[in-house]
Design an enzyme around this catalytic site. Structure first.
Site, PDB file in Angstrom:
ATOM      1  N   LYS A 115      41.367 -10.398 -43.281  1.00 33.02           N
ATOM      2  CA  LYS A 115      41.577 -10.303 -41.830  1.00 33.02           C
ATOM      3  C   LYS A 115      42.996 -10.683 -41.445  1.00 33.02           C
ATOM      4  O   LYS A 115      43.547 -10.137 -40.490  1.00 33.02           O
ATOM      5  CB  LYS A 115      40.556 -11.161 -41.077  1.00 33.02           C
ATOM      6  CG  LYS A 115      39.172 -10.553 -41.098  1.00 33.02           C
ATOM      7  CD  LYS A 115      38.362 -10.849 -39.858  1.00 33.02           C
ATOM      8  CE  LYS A 115      37.080 -10.031 -39.857  1.00 33.02           C
ATOM      9  NZ  LYS A 115      36.140 -10.412 -38.805  1.00 33.02           N
ATOM     10  N   LYS A 197      33.272  -1.361 -48.590  1.00 32.15           N
ATOM     11  CA  LYS A 197      32.030  -1.547 -47.830  1.00 32.15           C
ATOM     12  C   LYS A 197      32.040  -0.745 -46.528  1.00 32.15           C
ATOM     13  O   LYS A 197      33.095  -0.481 -45.968  1.00 32.15           O
ATOM     14  CB  LYS A 197      31.778  -3.042 -47.567  1.00 32.15           C
ATOM     15  CG  LYS A 197      32.520  -3.646 -46.403  1.00 32.15           C
ATOM     16  CD  LYS A 197      31.882  -4.973 -45.960  1.00 32.15           C
ATOM     17  CE  LYS A 197      32.429  -5.375 -44.607  1.00 32.15           C
ATOM     18  NZ  LYS A 197      31.801  -6.516 -43.992  1.00 32.15           N
ATOM     19  N   LYS A 200      32.292  -1.248 -39.473  1.00 32.32           N
ATOM     20  CA  LYS A 200      32.432  -0.592 -38.162  1.00 32.32           C
ATOM     21  C   LYS A 200      33.868  -0.605 -37.665  1.00 32.32           C
ATOM     22  O   LYS A 200      34.206   0.095 -36.720  1.00 32.32           O
ATOM     23  CB  LYS A 200      31.485  -1.215 -37.146  1.00 32.32           C
ATOM     24  CG  LYS A 200      31.700  -2.688 -36.956  1.00 32.32           C
ATOM     25  CD  LYS A 200      30.428  -3.349 -36.441  1.00 32.32           C
ATOM     26  CE  LYS A 200      30.468  -4.823 -36.760  1.00 32.32           C
ATOM     27  NZ  LYS A 200      29.191  -5.457 -36.841  1.00 32.32           N
TER      28      LYS A 200
END
Ligand code: ATP
Ligand code: LTN
Length: 333
Positions: A115, A197, A200
């Protein structure tokens, strides 16, 4: 709620909608566990601001995520489903746990590394210490089990270490939780890049299926899914795309890998992809119908928020009092 049942806790980031990965990796399990365990679930809206959020959008996303989680089958007569920001004990315990967690431990968290690379202009302290908040989320409720997808395993391991450290320094205070990771849904992969993975936040909308996608969209996304050139439906090393689709089909239908291989013997990928798309669309239909009913009833949702925050706080308060006493704080009379 019965006192002798083991307790389950898990949370979801309130991003407004969920992917098939969130559903098969986590939410479906949340629903299945409700009869056997005392389940506490929440929207992790304190976590959400580790990345910049637009206030009105955050509010809307929390409402949508909550309604969608209910629509997936969380039953408020059996489980608690609350908003993290409405139970102040989460922030309180998180601060204390910050002081029992090492800089080095947090530096090793892969989600932090990912992140902070993705949001290089806003590598804030909250993003770094967020695993301590997650540990607080879990330890506050003395959870025995934490159903999550595989990507959360490292955070769970850290939570266990923090709990054991605190218990060792003082006396048994926290239940040391165990992760509950499903066999096939644990890591649903991107339909466009089956080595990563399903997420969204992926800019390519064809890479993920949202629980709110209509049947035509679902079927189209599966038709476009990346596979391989072998043209045989079998579960094998190196066949990431097909393995992923077989995993999804298995989650949607309950069939085993062997049963799926048999069903598609002699058939091509076209037939298989269509079957996966249809099975997923069928899974989503009742969820979407329920969601459309709930999301329009704001008064009902607000009543759920208040009732459930109160129930959660009652449990959380007990743990915070115990922790404060052990650390040496003077308790208010
Ligand atoms: P993002 O994909 O944007 O990074 P996320 O979907 O991982 O976010 P959450 O909504 O908080 O973040 O995830 C909720 C739950 O869904 C977690 O338990 C997580 O492990 C699980 N999960 C997320 N993606 C997948 C996936 N592709 N396969 C299986 N489980 C998943
Ligand atoms: N970190 C998780 C969401 C989350 C969570 C939790 C999961 C926050 N608190 C407590 C399990 C238990 C995520 O990013 N998916």
């Amino acid at each position: 709620m019965e006192e002798n049942k083991k307790r389950v806790l898990s949370m979801l980031q309130p991003t407004g909608t969920f992917t098939l990965g969130n559903y098969f990796g986590a939410i479906k399990n949340f629903v299945a566990l409700q009869d056997e365990y005392e389940c506490v679930y929440a929207m992790a809206d304190l976590h959400a601001i580790t990345v910049r959020q637009e206030p009105a959008k955050l509010r809307e996303n929390v409402l949508k995520s909550y309604a969608l989680t209910l629509a997936c089958g969380i039953d408020l007569n059996k489980s608690i489903l609350f908003l993290q920001s409405q139970v102040p004990e989460h922030s309180q315990l998180a601060w204390i746990l910050n002081c029992y967690t090492q800089f080095g431990e947090l530096s090793r968290m892969t989600q932090f590394k990912d992140k902070s690379a993705k949001h290089a202009d806003n590598v804030n302290a909250g993003l770094f210490t967020y695993p301590c908040l997650m540990a607080a989320d879990i330890l506050l409720y003395q959870a025995d089990y934490v159903p999550v997808g595989e990507d959360q395993k490292q955070h769970l391991e850290l939570t266990r270490n923090i709990a054991e450290r605190f218990n060792g320094l003082y006396s048994p205070t926290f239940t040391v939780p165990e992760a509950l990771i499903p066999k096939y849904g644990a890591r649903i992969r991107s339909l466009q890049d089956p080595t990563s993975k399903m997420s969204k936040s992926d800019p390519n909308v064809n890479s993920f299926v949202s629980l709110l996608d209509d049947p035509d969209t679902v079927i189209r996304k599966f038709k476009r899914a990346v596979t391989d050139s072998e043209a045989v439906v079998r579960y094998a090393e190196g066949k990431d795309g097909i393995n992923n689709l077989m995993g999804i089909y298995s989650c949607a239908t309950g069939k085993t890998m062997e049963e799926i291989e048999k069903e598609f013997e002699g058939k091509g990928y076209g037939d298989f992809k269509l079957a996966v798309g249809e099975a997923v669309a069928d899974t989503l239909k009742p969820i979407q119908a329920e969601y459309n009913k709930i999301i329009t009833d704001k008064a009902y949702l607000e009543k759920c928020f208040a009732e459930n925050a109160m129930k959660a706080e009652k449990i959380a308060r007990k743990t915070v009092s115990k922790v404060m006493r052990k650390v040496g704080y003077i308790q208010m009379k």
